[in-house]
Write a protein that holds these residues in place. Structure first.
Motif, PDB file in Angstrom:
ATOM      1  N   GLU A  41       0.822  -1.222   0.000  1.00 19.93           N
ATOM      2  CA  GLU A  41       0.000   0.000   0.000  1.00 19.93           C
ATOM      3  C   GLU A  41       0.846   1.256   0.000  1.00 19.93           C
ATOM      4  O   GLU A  41       0.434   2.297  -0.510  1.00 19.93           O
ATOM      5  CB  GLU A  41      -0.916  -0.024   1.223  1.00 19.93           C
ATOM      6  CG  GLU A  41      -1.878   1.144   1.309  1.00 19.93           C
ATOM      7  CD  GLU A  41      -2.731   1.082   2.552  1.00 19.93           C
ATOM      8  OE1 GLU A  41      -2.429   1.814   3.513  1.00 19.93           O
ATOM      9  OE2 GLU A  41      -3.706   0.299   2.569  1.00 19.93           O
ATOM     10  N   THR A  42       2.044   1.175   0.575  1.00 16.41           N
ATOM     11  CA  THR A  42       2.921   2.348   0.609  1.00 16.41           C
ATOM     12  C   THR A  42       3.570   2.623  -0.743  1.00 16.41           C
ATOM     13  O   THR A  42       4.074   3.725  -0.966  1.00 16.41           O
ATOM     14  CB  THR A  42       4.036   2.163   1.663  1.00 16.41           C
ATOM     15  OG1 THR A  42       4.791   0.982   1.350  1.00 16.41           O
ATOM     16  CG2 THR A  42       3.448   2.034   3.062  1.00 16.41           C
ATOM     17  N   GLN A  49      -8.749   1.159  -2.249  1.00 17.49           N
ATOM     18  CA  GLN A  49      -8.078   1.776  -1.110  1.00 17.49           C
ATOM     19  C   GLN A  49      -8.153   3.303  -1.169  1.00 17.49           C
ATOM     20  O   GLN A  49      -8.278   3.969  -0.138  1.00 17.49           O
ATOM     21  CB  GLN A  49      -6.626   1.319  -1.066  1.00 17.49           C
ATOM     22  CG  GLN A  49      -6.448  -0.148  -0.726  1.00 17.49           C
ATOM     23  CD  GLN A  49      -5.013  -0.619  -0.930  1.00 17.49           C
ATOM     24  OE1 GLN A  49      -4.272  -0.068  -1.755  1.00 17.49           O
ATOM     25  NE2 GLN A  49      -4.633  -1.655  -0.204  1.00 17.49           N
ATOM     26  N   ILE A  50      -8.087   3.851  -2.363  1.00 16.14           N
ATOM     27  CA  ILE A  50      -8.167   5.309  -2.509  1.00 16.14           C
ATOM     28  C   ILE A  50      -9.554   5.807  -2.115  1.00 16.14           C
ATOM     29  O   ILE A  50      -9.696   6.804  -1.400  1.00 16.14           O
ATOM     30  CB  ILE A  50      -7.828   5.711  -3.952  1.00 16.14           C
ATOM     31  CG1 ILE A  50      -6.372   5.366  -4.269  1.00 16.14           C
ATOM     32  CG2 ILE A  50      -8.073   7.201  -4.164  1.00 16.14           C
ATOM     33  CD1 ILE A  50      -6.018   5.492  -5.730  1.00 16.14           C
ATOM     34  N   VAL A  51     -10.584   5.096  -2.579  1.00 13.18           N
ATOM     35  CA  VAL A  51     -11.951   5.489  -2.217  1.00 13.18           C
ATOM     36  C   VAL A  51     -12.147   5.372  -0.711  1.00 13.18           C
ATOM     37  O   VAL A  51     -12.758   6.262  -0.074  1.00 13.18           O
ATOM     38  CB  VAL A  51     -12.973   4.620  -2.971  1.00 13.18           C
ATOM     39  CG1 VAL A  51     -14.389   4.891  -2.469  1.00 13.18           C
ATOM     40  CG2 VAL A  51     -12.898   4.884  -4.469  1.00 13.18           C
ATOM     41  N   GLN A  52     -11.642   4.308  -0.123  1.00 15.07           N
ATOM     42  CA  GLN A  52     -11.752   4.151   1.330  1.00 15.07           C
ATOM     43  C   GLN A  52     -11.030   5.274   2.058  1.00 15.07           C
ATOM     44  O   GLN A  52     -11.522   5.786   3.078  1.00 15.07           O
ATOM     45  CB  GLN A  52     -11.177   2.792   1.743  1.00 15.07           C
ATOM     46  CG  GLN A  52     -12.015   1.602   1.303  1.00 15.07           C
ATOM     47  CD  GLN A  52     -11.352   0.274   1.601  1.00 15.07           C
ATOM     48  OE1 GLN A  52     -10.146   0.201   1.876  1.00 15.07           O
ATOM     49  NE2 GLN A  52     -12.128  -0.801   1.542  1.00 15.07           N
ATOM     50  N   THR A 224       0.377   6.605   1.446  1.00 13.52           N
ATOM     51  CA  THR A 224       0.160   6.728   0.010  1.00 13.52           C
ATOM     52  C   THR A 224      -1.317   6.862  -0.377  1.00 13.52           C
ATOM     53  O   THR A 224      -1.638   7.647  -1.277  1.00 13.52           O
ATOM     54  CB  THR A 224       0.786   5.521  -0.712  1.00 13.52           C
ATOM     55  OG1 THR A 224       2.172   5.430  -0.349  1.00 13.52           O
ATOM     56  CG2 THR A 224       0.683   5.673  -2.216  1.00 13.52           C
ATOM     57  N   PRO A 225      -2.253   6.128   0.254  1.00  8.88           N
ATOM     58  CA  PRO A 225      -3.666   6.315  -0.119  1.00  8.88           C
ATOM     59  C   PRO A 225      -4.144   7.751   0.043  1.00  8.88           C
ATOM     60  O   PRO A 225      -4.962   8.224  -0.747  1.00  8.88           O
ATOM     61  CB  PRO A 225      -4.398   5.367   0.842  1.00  8.88           C
ATOM     62  CG  PRO A 225      -3.411   4.316   1.160  1.00  8.88           C
ATOM     63  CD  PRO A 225      -2.092   5.028   1.227  1.00  8.88           C
ATOM     64  N   LEU A 226      -3.631   8.459   1.050  1.00  6.90           N
ATOM     65  CA  LEU A 226      -4.036   9.846   1.250  1.00  6.90           C
ATOM     66  C   LEU A 226      -3.479  10.747   0.149  1.00  6.90           C
ATOM     67  O   LEU A 226      -4.122  11.726  -0.249  1.00  6.90           O
ATOM     68  CB  LEU A 226      -3.574  10.342   2.620  1.00  6.90           C
ATOM     69  CG  LEU A 226      -4.180   9.631   3.831  1.00  6.90           C
ATOM     70  CD1 LEU A 226      -3.716  10.304   5.121  1.00  6.90           C
ATOM     71  CD2 LEU A 226      -5.699   9.609   3.760  1.00  6.90           C
ATOM     72  N   ILE A 227      -2.281  10.425  -0.333  1.00  8.15           N
ATOM     73  CA  ILE A 227      -1.722  11.191  -1.444  1.00  8.15           C
ATOM     74  C   ILE A 227      -2.603  11.027  -2.686  1.00  8.15           C
ATOM     75  O   ILE A 227      -2.934  12.002  -3.370  1.00  8.15           O
ATOM     76  CB  ILE A 227      -0.279  10.733  -1.741  1.00  8.15           C
ATOM     77  CG1 ILE A 227       0.636  11.014  -0.536  1.00  8.15           C
ATOM     78  CG2 ILE A 227       0.259  11.417  -2.997  1.00  8.15           C
ATOM     79  CD1 ILE A 227       2.047  10.508  -0.705  1.00  8.15           C
ATOM     80  N   PHE A 228      -3.003   9.790  -2.973  1.00  5.26           N
ATOM     81  CA  PHE A 228      -3.897   9.556  -4.102  1.00  5.26           C
ATOM     82  C   PHE A 228      -5.255  10.205  -3.874  1.00  5.26           C
ATOM     83  O   PHE A 228      -5.878  10.704  -4.810  1.00  5.26           O
ATOM     84  CB  PHE A 228      -4.067   8.050  -4.330  1.00  5.26           C
ATOM     85  CG  PHE A 228      -2.954   7.417  -5.114  1.00  5.26           C
ATOM     86  CD1 PHE A 228      -2.900   7.553  -6.489  1.00  5.26           C
ATOM     87  CD2 PHE A 228      -1.971   6.678  -4.482  1.00  5.26           C
ATOM     88  CE1 PHE A 228      -1.878   6.967  -7.225  1.00  5.26           C
ATOM     89  CE2 PHE A 228      -0.945   6.098  -5.204  1.00  5.26           C
ATOM     90  CZ  PHE A 228      -0.895   6.242  -6.580  1.00  5.26           C
ATOM     91  N   ALA A 229      -5.726  10.193  -2.621  1.00  7.89           N
ATOM     92  CA  ALA A 229      -7.026  10.800  -2.316  1.00  7.89           C
ATOM     93  C   ALA A 229      -7.019  12.285  -2.650  1.00  7.89           C
ATOM     94  O   ALA A 229      -7.959  12.802  -3.282  1.00  7.89           O
ATOM     95  CB  ALA A 229      -7.365  10.586  -0.840  1.00  7.89           C
ATOM     96  N   ALA A 230      -5.962  12.996  -2.246  1.00  5.82           N
ATOM     97  CA  ALA A 230      -5.864  14.424  -2.567  1.00  5.82           C
ATOM     98  C   ALA A 230      -5.762  14.644  -4.072  1.00  5.82           C
ATOM     99  O   ALA A 230      -6.337  15.596  -4.614  1.00  5.82           O
ATOM    100  CB  ALA A 230      -4.655  15.027  -1.849  1.00  5.82           C
ATOM    101  N   THR A 231      -5.035  13.756  -4.749  1.00  7.51           N
ATOM    102  CA  THR A 231      -4.904  13.870  -6.203  1.00  7.51           C
ATOM    103  C   THR A 231      -6.251  13.709  -6.895  1.00  7.51           C
ATOM    104  O   THR A 231      -6.578  14.455  -7.828  1.00  7.51           O
ATOM    105  CB  THR A 231      -3.912  12.813  -6.723  1.00  7.51           C
ATOM    106  OG1 THR A 231      -2.656  12.960  -6.050  1.00  7.51           O
ATOM    107  CG2 THR A 231      -3.709  12.951  -8.217  1.00  7.51           C
TER     108      THR A 231
END
Length: 266
Positions: A41-42, A49-52, A224-231
Motif C-alpha cells: 500500500e505504501t 483503497q483510494i476510495v476508502q 500513500t492512499p491519502l496522497i492519491f485521495a488528494a490527487t
C-alpha cells in the motif's frame, strides 16, 4: 423536438462513451494488478483503497479541499477578467504589446518553486498569496487567446458595423469579442486545467491549510492512499471547473454548431 432531443443524447453518448469505457477498464486493470501482485500500500494504492481513504479522511480532507477550491476559483476568476482586458489592450495598442507581452511570456517561464517563497515572504501563509500566484500563472493563456482571437476576426465584420454607424469601441465589444469568444473560452480551458494544481503546489511550499499541506502531511507519514485521495480531489475539482467554463460558453455563445453558416450546404 423529440427527434432533436434523441439526436443530442446519441451525440453525447458517442462523444463520452469511449472515454468512460477506457477509464473503467484502466481502473479494473489497476485494481486487479495491485490485488494479484500483492503490491504494498505504501508503494501504490488500489482504486478501492483510494476510495476508502477519501471516505474515512473526509472530515479533515474537506476543510483542506475548501481552502484550495477557494484559492483556485478566485485566482481563476481574476485571471479571466485581467486576461481578457490585457488581451484587448495588447490587441488595440502596439505599445501595450511591446511593453506587456514579453513580460507575460517571461512570467510563464518562472518555475513556481522559485517564486513561491517570495510570495510567502510578501503575503505570509495567508490564502491571498496563493490566489495571486494562481492568477499570474493562469493569466497568460487567456490574454494570448484573447489577443489572437481578436486578430483573427475578419476585417469585413468591422467594416459592416462601422458602415452602419457603429464606433470602434462599440464594434470591439459587441462584434469582435463575440466573434473571438470561442477562442477566448479555449484559453480559459487551458488555464482552468491547472489552477488547482498550482494552488496546491503553492500551499505545499508554505501555507496553513489546503490540499498542499494535506499532501505534505501524507508524504511525511508515508500514507500513500491519502496522497492519491488528494490527487483525485484535485482532478474532480478541475473537471468541475472545466464543466463550468463549458456551461458558461454554451449559455453565452451557444455550441460550435451554432457558428456554422446555414447556407454553407446550399
Amino acid at each position: 423536438m423529440a427527434k432533436a432531443t434523441c439526436a443530442r443524447h446519441d451525440s453525447w453518448w458517442r462523444r463520452h462513451l469511449p472515454t468512460m469505457i477506457t477509464v473503467a477498464l484502466l481502473l479494473v486493470v489497476w485494481q486487479v494488478w495491485v490485488s494479484l501482485a500483492h503490491v504494498s500500500e505504501t508503494m501504490i494504492s488500489s482504486p478501492v483503497q483510494i476510495v476508502q481513504a477519501i471516505v474515512t479522511s473526509w472530515p479533515t480532507l474537506w476543510p483542506a479541499t475548501w481552502v484550495t477550491l477557494y484559492e483556485g476559483v478566485i485566482g481563476f476568476l481574476l485571471a479571466c477578467a485581467l486576461g481578457v482586458l490585457l488581451g484587448i489592450g495588447i490587441h488595440c495598442s502596439r505599445t501595450a504589446y511591446a511593453a506587456l507581452f514579453p513580460l507575460l511570456a517571461a512570467a510563464q517561464t518562472l518555475p513556481l518553486i522559485s517564486i513561491a517563497p517570495l510570495f510567502l515572504i510578501w503575503f505570509g501563509f495567508e490564502p491571498i498569496g496563493k490566489i495571486v500566484l494562481v492568477a499570474i500563472f493562469a493569466l497568460f493563456p487567456i490574454a494570448v487567446q484573447t489577443m489572437r482571437g481578436l486578430q483573427a476576426v475578419p476585417q469585413f465584420y468591422d467594416d459592416v458595423a462601422m458602415t452602419c454607424g457603429a464606433s470602434r469601441s462599440w464594434t470591439l465589444f459587441h462584434v469582435d469579442l463575440r466573434v473571438a469568444a470561442r477562442q477566448i473560452f479555449g484559453g480559459m480551458r487551458v488555464s482552468g486545467a491547472y489552477v488547482f494544481a498550482t494552488a496546491a503546489t503553492a500551499e505545499y511550499l508554505g501555507a496553513r491549510q489546503g490540499l498542499g499541506i494535506w499532501l505534505q502531511a501524507a508524504y511525511n507519514s508515508f500514507r500513500t492512499p491519502l496522497i492519491f485521495a488528494a490527487t483525485v480531489v484535485i482532478i474532480i475539482m478541475t473537471a468541475l471547473l472545466l464543466s463550468c467554463v463549458h456551461l458558461a460558453e454554451r449559455c453565452l455563445i451557444g455550441t460550435p454548431a451554432d457558428d456554422a453558416d446555414p447556407d454553407a450546404d446550399e
